[in-house]
Write an enzyme that holds these catalytic residues in place. Structure first.
Site, PDB file in Angstrom:
ATOM      1  N   HIS A  65      -7.397 -57.914  -9.576  1.00 11.53           N
ATOM      2  CA  HIS A  65      -6.489 -57.885  -8.432  1.00 11.53           C
ATOM      3  C   HIS A  65      -5.403 -58.947  -8.562  1.00 11.53           C
ATOM      4  O   HIS A  65      -4.239 -58.711  -8.229  1.00 11.53           O
ATOM      5  CB  HIS A  65      -7.305 -58.092  -7.152  1.00 11.53           C
ATOM      6  N   GLU A  68      -2.809 -57.738 -10.893  1.00 13.30           N
ATOM      7  CA  GLU A  68      -1.953 -56.756 -10.206  1.00 13.30           C
ATOM      8  C   GLU A  68      -0.805 -57.462  -9.492  1.00 13.30           C
ATOM      9  O   GLU A  68       0.351 -57.026  -9.558  1.00 13.30           O
ATOM     10  CB  GLU A  68      -2.787 -55.955  -9.210  1.00 13.30           C
ATOM     11  N   HIS A  69      -1.095 -58.569  -8.805  1.00 11.34           N
ATOM     12  CA  HIS A  69      -0.034 -59.341  -8.146  1.00 11.34           C
ATOM     13  C   HIS A  69       0.967 -59.879  -9.175  1.00 11.34           C
ATOM     14  O   HIS A  69       2.184 -59.843  -8.956  1.00 11.34           O
ATOM     15  CB  HIS A  69      -0.652 -60.513  -7.381  1.00 11.34           C
ATOM     16  N   GLU A 145      -5.129 -63.966   1.373  1.00 11.49           N
ATOM     17  CA  GLU A 145      -5.446 -62.564   1.618  1.00 11.49           C
ATOM     18  C   GLU A 145      -6.944 -62.379   1.805  1.00 11.49           C
ATOM     19  O   GLU A 145      -7.392 -61.649   2.697  1.00 11.49           O
ATOM     20  CB  GLU A 145      -4.951 -61.710   0.450  1.00 11.49           C
TER      21      GLU A 145
END
Length: 450
Positions: A65, A68-69, A145
């Site tokens: 993840h 991905e950022h 997040e």
């Protein structure tokens, strides 16, 4: 009754919806799948990598993840944030998402901008910048997040803990966003290693849906992606979950307005589209229990018995890893978590002992299959359907057959899976014990992309 007619209509739809996917594989191993749909002059372009959180290792959870950022932080020829700006300038939208099974990136743009989107994606497939300062900023965004979406959300926290207890070996037990301690200790080198291991054309596939000609798309794919070299990929070792030998229970104390009960039973997922029977029957059982407003949970537990404020079931038959069938809800005021658990169990017991009526099964089938078909009205949903099936090792060409298999499920098969899998030794139960709510936190300055 309208249901048989509706079923015939929705069964006819896949003949149109999947009549023309075309596929070509480049010499470097990249597969390109094209679905022509000329209803609007737009195109959806998606790149799917066969690498998700289940491929991570201990100490580096969440790296899929995080990477991905970082994919939006630029390349030697495209500066940080420029990818998004160019998509917006074209009048399109873009984003990305990470799952246990895959990581995917998409743009939906006017069809004349497809070549530009391919050029941008091919560039960052191999030439991503992983600047240490940019990484330091982005890892703080990801940690925030996690705080906002999991640690400050009691139901999300409960689900995370339930999954970690229900599964003891398989990496599905780890949250996609990662454990906070791993995020706190993650470095740009961890993200670089993940990128170098998995982001290669022979570990990816491109899905294009829209107002395009498939031959022209294949030419563009060769132009932009064809020069990228295939690379050796890490060896994936099996991490099979051992048999569960008894019910598992946990309680999570967290600030919340309502108590919650979550139950997870270990069940199979689709491994052979033709040979499997039980996953389709489990999909139908989920629809019978909670697939529509007149389903059993809503009718019995919420409206008649007033035992629950809400109650539902959830099951996904398409996954690389093991399957879990979830039941969950919140008890009504004056009712306990134990009473709700007993009510959920009682509804399962009725199916096990009495089965389901023919009319009830027809209604559940109509709702479930219609939902499967109507989502294909969207170009984006069509691309998602293709990509998600492929991510689980199921050919997108089997979509229509899967719907036919759902249609063929019998009442006897639904009763059989209820008896076979909903047993104590396959069950994990999690309860949310609500604690007093804290004062509201200040709004986060961070903006999440997804």
């Amino acid at each position: 009754m309208p249901y048989p007619r509706l079923i015939l209509l929705v069964l006819a739809a896949p003949l149109l919806a999947l009549a023309n996917p075309y596929e070509q594989q480049l010499a470097n191993g990249l597969r390109v799948i094209v679905r022509e749909d000329s209803r609007a002059p737009t195109v959806v372009h998606m790149v799917w990598y066969r690498a998700g959180s289940m491929d991570e290792t201990n100490g580096r959870t969440g790296v899929a993840h995080v990477l991905e950022h970082m994919m939006f932080k630029g390349t030697p020829t495209t500066g940080p944030g420029e990818f998004n700006r160019r998509v917006a300038a074209a009048g399109g939208r873009d984003n990305a998402f990470t799952s246990r099974d895959y990581t995917a990136y998409f743009q939906q743009v006017p069809k004349q901008n497809l070549s530009e989107m391919m050029q941008l994606e091919a560039d960052r497939m191999r030439h991503l910048n992983l600047d240490v300062r940019e990484f330091g900023q982005e890892i703080r965004v990801v940690m925030e997040e996690r705080r906002l979406r999991t640690e400050d959300q009691p139901q999300s926290l409960l689900l995370e803990q339930l999954t970690a207890v229900a599964l003891q070996v398989h990496p599905y037990r780890v949250p996609i966003i990662g454990w906070m301690n791993d995020l706190e200790n993650m470095t740009a080198s961890d993200a670089r290693l993940w990128y170098d291991n998995w982001y290669a054309p022979n570990n990816a596939y491109v899905v294009v849906v829209g107002d395009v000609d498939h031959d022209a798309v294949f030419q563009l794919a060769e132009k932009h992606y064809g020069a990228l070299s295939a690379r050796s990929l890490p060896v994936r070792k099996p991490q099979d979950e051992p048999p569960q030998v008894g019910v598992r229970r946990l309680t999570v104390k967290a600030p919340a307005e309502l108590p919650v009960v979550m139950m997870a039973y270990k069940v199979p997922v689709i491994r052979g589209v033709e040979s499997d029977v039980d996953p389709y029957a489990l999909e139908m059982l989920s629809a019978v229990l909670a697939g529509h407003e007149a389903a059993r949970f809503s009718r019995h537990l919420v409206r008649e018995q007033r035992l629950a404020v809400n109650a539902t079931a959830s099951y996904d038959s398409v996954a690389r890893g093991p399957g879990l069938f979830y039941l969950y809800g919140s008890p009504s005021e004056g009712r306990t978590r134990g009473e709700l658990e007993a009510g959920l169990r009682a509804e399962l017991a009725r199916v096990q002992e009495q089965g389901v009526a023919a009319d009830e099964l027809r209604r559940a089938k109509a709702q479930l299959i219609a939902g499967q078909i109507y989502k294909l009205d969207s170009m984006f949903a069509q691309a998602m359907e293709i990509g998600q099936l492929e991510s689980a090792g199921i050919s997108y060409t089997m979509n229509r057959r899967m719907i036919e298999k759902l249609q063929a499920v019998t009442a006897e098969q639904v009763q059989a899976v209820a008896r076979k899998y909903f047993r104590e030794e396959l069950l994990t139960v999690a309860e949310l014990d609500p604690q007093p709510l804290p004062p509201p936190r200040a709004r986060s300055p961070f903006v999440f992309r997804h």
